[in-house]
Design a protein around this motif. Structure first.
Motif, PDB file in Angstrom:
ATOM      1  N   ILE A  63       0.861  -1.196   0.000  1.00  0.00           N
ATOM      2  CA  ILE A  63       0.000   0.000   0.000  1.00  0.00           C
ATOM      3  C   ILE A  63       0.897   1.246   0.000  1.00  0.00           C
ATOM      4  CG2 ILE A  63      -1.701   1.333   1.351  1.00  0.00           C
ATOM      5  CD1 ILE A  63      -2.658  -1.300   2.591  1.00  0.00           C
ATOM      6  N   ILE A  64       0.550   2.220  -0.850  1.00  0.00           N
ATOM      7  CA  ILE A  64       1.228   3.533  -0.789  1.00  0.00           C
ATOM      8  C   ILE A  64       0.179   4.590  -0.452  1.00  0.00           C
ATOM      9  CG2 ILE A  64       2.543   5.303  -2.037  1.00  0.00           C
ATOM     10  CD1 ILE A  64       3.704   3.150  -3.818  1.00  0.00           C
ATOM     11  N   ILE A  65       0.476   5.379   0.578  1.00  0.00           N
ATOM     12  CA  ILE A  65      -0.438   6.452   0.976  1.00  0.00           C
ATOM     13  C   ILE A  65       0.210   7.792   0.622  1.00  0.00           C
ATOM     14  CG2 ILE A  65      -1.631   7.556   2.918  1.00  0.00           C
ATOM     15  CD1 ILE A  65      -1.572   4.834   4.363  1.00  0.00           C
ATOM     16  N   TYR A  66      -0.503   8.578  -0.150  1.00  0.00           N
ATOM     17  CA  TYR A  66      -0.012   9.905  -0.524  1.00  0.00           C
ATOM     18  C   TYR A  66      -0.653  10.939   0.402  1.00  0.00           C
ATOM     19  CZ  TYR A  66       1.573   7.530  -4.743  1.00  0.00           C
ATOM     20  OH  TYR A  66       2.212   6.680  -5.611  1.00  0.00           O
ATOM     21  N   ALA A  67       0.135  11.448   1.350  1.00  0.00           N
ATOM     22  CA  ALA A  67      -0.351  12.523   2.239  1.00  0.00           C
ATOM     23  C   ALA A  67       0.300  13.808   1.747  1.00  0.00           C
ATOM     24  CB  ALA A  67       0.026  12.216   3.682  1.00  0.00           C
ATOM     25  N   THR A  68       0.125  14.059   0.447  1.00  0.00           N
ATOM     26  CA  THR A  68       0.926  15.089  -0.222  1.00  0.00           C
ATOM     27  C   THR A  68       0.199  16.427  -0.362  1.00  0.00           C
ATOM     28  OG1 THR A  68       0.292  13.924  -2.252  1.00  0.00           O
ATOM     29  CG2 THR A  68       2.531  13.589  -1.458  1.00  0.00           C
ATOM     30  N   GLY A  69      -0.909  16.581   0.335  1.00  0.00           N
ATOM     31  CA  GLY A  69      -1.479  17.913   0.466  1.00  0.00           C
ATOM     32  C   GLY A  69      -2.346  18.389  -0.683  1.00  0.00           C
ATOM     33  N   PHE A  70      -2.463  19.703  -0.745  1.00  0.00           N
ATOM     34  CA  PHE A  70      -3.484  20.339  -1.578  1.00  0.00           C
ATOM     35  C   PHE A  70      -2.907  21.495  -2.379  1.00  0.00           C
ATOM     36  CE2 PHE A  70      -5.301  18.562   2.238  1.00  0.00           C
ATOM     37  CZ  PHE A  70      -6.395  17.867   1.779  1.00  0.00           C
ATOM     38  N   ASP A  71      -3.562  21.764  -3.488  1.00  0.00           N
ATOM     39  CA  ASP A  71      -3.356  23.024  -4.199  1.00  0.00           C
ATOM     40  C   ASP A  71      -4.236  24.012  -3.419  1.00  0.00           C
ATOM     41  OD1 ASP A  71      -3.008  25.076  -5.903  1.00  0.00           O
ATOM     42  OD2 ASP A  71      -3.827  24.093  -7.685  1.00  0.00           O
ATOM     43  N   ALA A  72      -3.611  24.643  -2.421  1.00  0.00           N
ATOM     44  CA  ALA A  72      -4.394  25.324  -1.385  1.00  0.00           C
ATOM     45  C   ALA A  72      -4.906  26.703  -1.819  1.00  0.00           C
ATOM     46  CB  ALA A  72      -3.527  25.485  -0.135  1.00  0.00           C
ATOM     47  N   ILE A  73      -5.934  27.127  -1.177  1.00  0.00           N
ATOM     48  CA  ILE A  73      -6.528  28.473  -1.212  1.00  0.00           C
ATOM     49  C   ILE A  73      -7.071  28.857  -2.600  1.00  0.00           C
ATOM     50  CG2 ILE A  73      -6.227  30.939  -0.636  1.00  0.00           C
ATOM     51  CD1 ILE A  73      -4.284  30.104   1.530  1.00  0.00           C
ATOM     52  N   THR A  74      -6.196  28.904  -3.619  1.00  0.00           N
ATOM     53  CA  THR A  74      -6.725  29.265  -4.940  1.00  0.00           C
ATOM     54  C   THR A  74      -6.971  28.029  -5.814  1.00  0.00           C
ATOM     55  OG1 THR A  74      -4.448  29.582  -5.674  1.00  0.00           O
ATOM     56  CG2 THR A  74      -5.653  31.560  -5.029  1.00  0.00           C
ATOM     57  N   GLY A  75      -6.457  26.866  -5.387  1.00  0.00           N
ATOM     58  CA  GLY A  75      -6.537  25.666  -6.230  1.00  0.00           C
ATOM     59  C   GLY A  75      -7.962  25.235  -6.528  1.00  0.00           C
ATOM     60  N   SER A  76      -8.837  25.326  -5.517  1.00  0.00           N
ATOM     61  CA  SER A  76     -10.233  24.897  -5.741  1.00  0.00           C
ATOM     62  C   SER A  76     -10.930  25.849  -6.717  1.00  0.00           C
ATOM     63  CB  SER A  76     -10.991  24.827  -4.406  1.00  0.00           C
ATOM     64  OG  SER A  76     -10.786  25.996  -3.661  1.00  0.00           O
ATOM     65  N   PHE A  77     -10.473  27.101  -6.783  1.00  0.00           N
ATOM     66  CA  PHE A  77     -11.015  28.050  -7.766  1.00  0.00           C
ATOM     67  C   PHE A  77     -10.470  27.715  -9.159  1.00  0.00           C
ATOM     68  CE2 PHE A  77     -11.545  30.208  -3.761  1.00  0.00           C
ATOM     69  CZ  PHE A  77     -12.757  30.859  -3.893  1.00  0.00           C
ATOM     70  N   ASP A  78      -9.165  27.421  -9.200  1.00  0.00           N
ATOM     71  CA  ASP A  78      -8.526  27.140 -10.493  1.00  0.00           C
ATOM     72  C   ASP A  78      -9.162  25.932 -11.188  1.00  0.00           C
ATOM     73  OD1 ASP A  78      -6.799  29.174  -9.913  1.00  0.00           O
ATOM     74  OD2 ASP A  78      -5.070  27.901  -9.464  1.00  0.00           O
ATOM     75  N   ARG A  79      -9.708  25.017 -10.391  1.00  0.00           N
ATOM     76  CA  ARG A  79     -10.245  23.785 -10.993  1.00  0.00           C
ATOM     77  C   ARG A  79     -11.638  23.979 -11.590  1.00  0.00           C
ATOM     78  NH1 ARG A  79      -7.690  18.787  -7.394  1.00  0.00           N
ATOM     79  NH2 ARG A  79      -5.546  19.538  -7.611  1.00  0.00           N
ATOM     80  N   ILE A  80     -12.196  25.169 -11.433  1.00  0.00           N
ATOM     81  CA  ILE A  80     -13.494  25.486 -12.059  1.00  0.00           C
ATOM     82  C   ILE A  80     -13.220  26.588 -13.085  1.00  0.00           C
ATOM     83  CG2 ILE A  80     -15.854  26.312 -11.662  1.00  0.00           C
ATOM     84  CD1 ILE A  80     -15.569  25.397  -8.736  1.00  0.00           C
ATOM     85  N   ASP A  81     -13.834  26.472 -14.242  1.00  0.00           N
ATOM     86  CA  ASP A  81     -13.646  27.499 -15.275  1.00  0.00           C
ATOM     87  C   ASP A  81     -14.557  28.687 -14.930  1.00  0.00           C
ATOM     88  OD1 ASP A  81     -13.361  28.973 -17.569  1.00  0.00           O
ATOM     89  OD2 ASP A  81     -14.567  27.628 -18.816  1.00  0.00           O
ATOM     90  N   ILE A  82     -14.037  29.576 -14.078  1.00  0.00           N
ATOM     91  CA  ILE A  82     -14.843  30.719 -13.624  1.00  0.00           C
ATOM     92  C   ILE A  82     -14.497  31.920 -14.498  1.00  0.00           C
ATOM     93  CG2 ILE A  82     -15.368  32.277 -11.685  1.00  0.00           C
ATOM     94  CD1 ILE A  82     -14.565  30.012  -9.774  1.00  0.00           C
ATOM     95  N   ARG A  83     -15.507  32.476 -15.150  1.00  0.00           N
ATOM     96  CA  ARG A  83     -15.274  33.660 -16.009  1.00  0.00           C
ATOM     97  C   ARG A  83     -16.236  34.774 -15.627  1.00  0.00           C
ATOM     98  NH1 ARG A  83     -14.491  31.028 -22.020  1.00  0.00           N
ATOM     99  NH2 ARG A  83     -13.666  29.070 -21.237  1.00  0.00           N
ATOM    100  N   GLY A  84     -15.681  35.940 -15.457  1.00  0.00           N
ATOM    101  CA  GLY A  84     -16.482  37.085 -15.038  1.00  0.00           C
ATOM    102  C   GLY A  84     -16.924  37.931 -16.214  1.00  0.00           C
ATOM    103  N   ALA A  85     -17.134  39.227 -15.946  1.00  0.00           N
ATOM    104  CA  ALA A  85     -17.603  40.143 -16.986  1.00  0.00           C
ATOM    105  C   ALA A  85     -16.609  40.146 -18.145  1.00  0.00           C
ATOM    106  CB  ALA A  85     -17.751  41.542 -16.400  1.00  0.00           C
ATOM    107  N   GLY A  86     -17.137  40.128 -19.367  1.00  0.00           N
ATOM    108  CA  GLY A  86     -16.270  40.160 -20.550  1.00  0.00           C
ATOM    109  C   GLY A  86     -15.489  38.874 -20.753  1.00  0.00           C
ATOM    110  N   GLY A  87     -15.868  37.804 -20.075  1.00  0.00           N
ATOM    111  CA  GLY A  87     -15.213  36.508 -20.282  1.00  0.00           C
ATOM    112  C   GLY A  87     -13.874  36.360 -19.582  1.00  0.00           C
ATOM    113  N   LEU A  88     -13.534  37.330 -18.713  1.00  0.00           N
ATOM    114  CA  LEU A  88     -12.247  37.273 -18.019  1.00  0.00           C
ATOM    115  C   LEU A  88     -12.182  36.042 -17.100  1.00  0.00           C
ATOM    116  CD1 LEU A  88      -9.604  38.789 -17.215  1.00  0.00           C
ATOM    117  CD2 LEU A  88     -10.958  39.933 -15.444  1.00  0.00           C
ATOM    118  N   ARG A  89     -11.097  35.294 -17.216  1.00  0.00           N
ATOM    119  CA  ARG A  89     -10.947  34.100 -16.373  1.00  0.00           C
ATOM    120  C   ARG A  89     -10.373  34.484 -15.010  1.00  0.00           C
ATOM    121  NH1 ARG A  89     -10.692  29.205 -19.612  1.00  0.00           N
ATOM    122  NH2 ARG A  89     -10.662  29.847 -21.778  1.00  0.00           N
TER     123      ARG A  89
END
Ligand code: NAP
Length: 531
Positions: free
Chosen positions: A370-396
């Motif tokens: 068994i290998i356990i990866y306790a290698t953490g997270f793309d923290a704070i902004t990572g959960s935002f980066d994983r969604i294609d969020i676009r604001g006014a004028g299509g700005l990502r």
């Protein structure tokens, strides 16, 4: 006109509470949740040994006296199964599930200025329109696998701790590897070590850990806790980071050496984050003070680990105590005294690749079941980066934040009208549910204000964002933690583009944060652009 008045992404602690509050405004709300149940962090992080690091009774929701009366925490620091049961209880008690759609991962959210609304797309392609969009996606929810060659080739079982299976995993008689020694790795290692056949820990950077001192809550303690909830939460409101602990007003070297040592000895023997959050006021600011405390904790590690060569490997050299998040532990260091546990320092002998049968470093090949990866997270902004969020004028959003997040009070972003973030970048983290409750209440006030005044487009101004972002950056100046690589400074070398430090967290006091936000609300949210 729209499918919903408000869409909330995520049914963790923040999404659940936000749903409750928006229902009170009579809004039509839908929560989209990727998992099959509520709980967010506590739904996903089922790894062995996962538990609170803040006292259970300071962590639960505070908004309902009935809920406080009827729920009984069994331990000072509850384990993940109990916390997940609690959050399911909350969902049932407040009938939340009827507005939560499970198995629904949001893949995109695009704003349209023509309709002043958001178009939200799920992974299955279904789309929904909403006036307001609230992200309740957590600061530590985008797990990252290590960038190591061959990860896919391992033929045994392997898990990232934040994607742990629901069925129990037995370690008996198994050869187990753990990669990662952050707060998650430490909790996992000390639990797996209890039953494992043989355990190998692959450590890149040791962290400064301190004892949790967990125990069952006795009947007498239970009576006291239940009778004193108002005081417990009042205390959390007063302290710097909403924990029960808050800095001692004395400077380290104002206190004579013997008294200082006795104080640290006392903190080392006490429950929870006291040694980190309740220490002398300058330990995270003054290099000499920090060094003195680090030396004290290093001495403890040397006393607890039998093999001194191993002890030296477990003592951090590249950062001082408390400048990264302090993992709290229960007999973690003693694990390394077990004959069936081995520590591999991968700074000395780097991992070359994961193989079909195990892990190959530059000087040995290790076989594992068994290998356990306790290698953490793309923290704070990572959960935002994983969604294609676009604001006014299509700005990502991802492009907007390329050089680090820019926010207004950590809640709003210029060019992303009608989008509000709970526990987003630049908010006070600390004891997270306390920050969440405040964040949610503030967002609820803002939406109620919009409702009352016929506002259909609300947005942070450029000046507001600049002033808050500058403020957050200035608060970070002089903090020793901002000179260290960690998820708190936005570093994750397993993710492209995350190897430069950024100021991603508000590091002022929680009371000051609330005071600032309260002023904005009391002033009719005039600092925002409201149309
Ligand atoms: P983390 O602190 O980021 O630790 C990740 C670990 O994986 C580090 O030891 C890191 O080493 C190692 N690592 C990453 N990539 C690697 C690679 N390619 N090769 C070898 N090692 C690698 O993540 P975490 O432990 O999951 O904790 C994150 C945060 O979650 C905590 O700080 C805490 O805020 C929260 N948390 C809370 C609780 C609780 O409240 N009870 C429990 C667990 C976690 P380096 O240090 O060298 O990068």
């Amino acid at each position: 006109m729209f499918d919903f008045d408000c869409i909330i992404i995520g049914a963790g602690i923040s999404g659940m509470y936000q749903l409750m509050r928006l229902r009170e405004l009579g809004l039509k709300v839908r929560v989209f949740e990727a998992g099959t149940g509520v709980g967010g962090t506590w739904y996903w992080n089922r790894y062995p040994g996962a538990r609170f690091d803040s006292e259970s009774y300071s962590y639960g929701y505070s908004f309902s006296q009935e809920l406080l009366d009827e729920w009984t925490w069994s331990e000072h620091f509850a384990g993940q199964p109990e916390t997940l049961r609690y959050l399911n209880h909350v969902a049932d008690r407040f009938d939340l599930r009827r507005d939560i759609q499970f198995n629904s991962r949001v893949s995109a959210a695009h704003y349209s200025d023509a309709t002043r609304s958001w178009d939200v797309t799920l992974e299955d392609g279904s789309r929904y329109s909403t006036r307001f969009l609230i992200t309740a996606i957590g600061p530590l929810s985008a797990p990252t696998m290590p960038k190591i060659a061959g990860v896919e080739s391992f033929t045994g079982r392997s898990f990232h701790t934040a994607r742990w299976p629901k069925d129990p995993v037995s370690f008996e008689g198994k050869r187990v590897a753990v990669i990662g020694t952050g707060a998650t790795g430490v909790q996992t290692i000390q639990e797996v070590a209890k039953t494992v056949g043989h355990l190998t820990v692959f450590q890149r950077t040791p962290n400064w850990c301190a004892p949790l001192h967990n125990s069952k809550i006795t009947d007498e303690e239970q009576r006291q806790i239940k009778a004193s909830y108002p005081e417990i939460f009042a205390r959390c409101q007063e302290t710097f980071a909403c924990f029960l602990h808050t800095p001692d007003p004395r400077g380290t070297f104002e206190v004579p050496e013997a008294e200082r040592e006795a104080f640290w000895e006392k903190l080392y023997g006490e429950r929870g984050f006291g040694i980190w959050q309740g220490n002398f006021r300058d330990i995270l600011l003054d290099r000499k003070a920090n060094k003195a405390l680090s030396d004290f904790v290093a001495k403890k590690i040397r006393q607890r680990v039998t093999d001194q060569a191993v002890a030296e490997k477990l003592i951090p050299r590249n950062h001082g105590f408390g400048t990264r998040r302090v993992p709290l532990e229960t007999r973690y260091y003693e694990v390394y005294n077990q004959p069936n546990v081995r520590l591999v320092d991968i700074k000395e002998t780097p991992i070359e690749r994961i193989t079909a049968g195990g892990i190959k470093t530059n000087d040995a090949e290790y076989a594992f079941d068994i290998i356990i990866y306790a290698t953490g997270f793309d923290a704070i902004t990572g959960s935002f980066d994983r969604i294609d969020i676009r604001g006014a004028g299509g700005l990502r959003l991802k492009d907007k934040w390329k050089a680090g997040p820019q926010t207004y009070l950590g809640v709003l972003v210029e060019d992303f009208p009608n989008m509000m973030m709970l526990i987003g970048p630049h908010t006070a983290l600390g004891n997270i549910p306390r920050s969440i409750e405040y964040n949610v209440d503030w967002v609820t006030r803002l939406i109620a204000h919009a409702q009352r005044n016929g506002v259909t487009r609300l947005e942070a101004t450029a000046a507001g964002v600049k002033s808050w972002t500058d403020h957050v950056k200035s608060l970070g100046e002089g903090l020793l933690s901002n000179e260290v690589d960690s998820w708190m400074t936005g570093i994750n070398r397993n993710v492209d583009g995350k190897s430069e430090r950024i100021v991603a967290r508000y590091s002022g006091s929680a009371p000051a944060y609330r005071e600032r936000c309260d002023r904005v609300a009391a002033d009719g949210f005039k600092e925002l652009s409201l149309k």
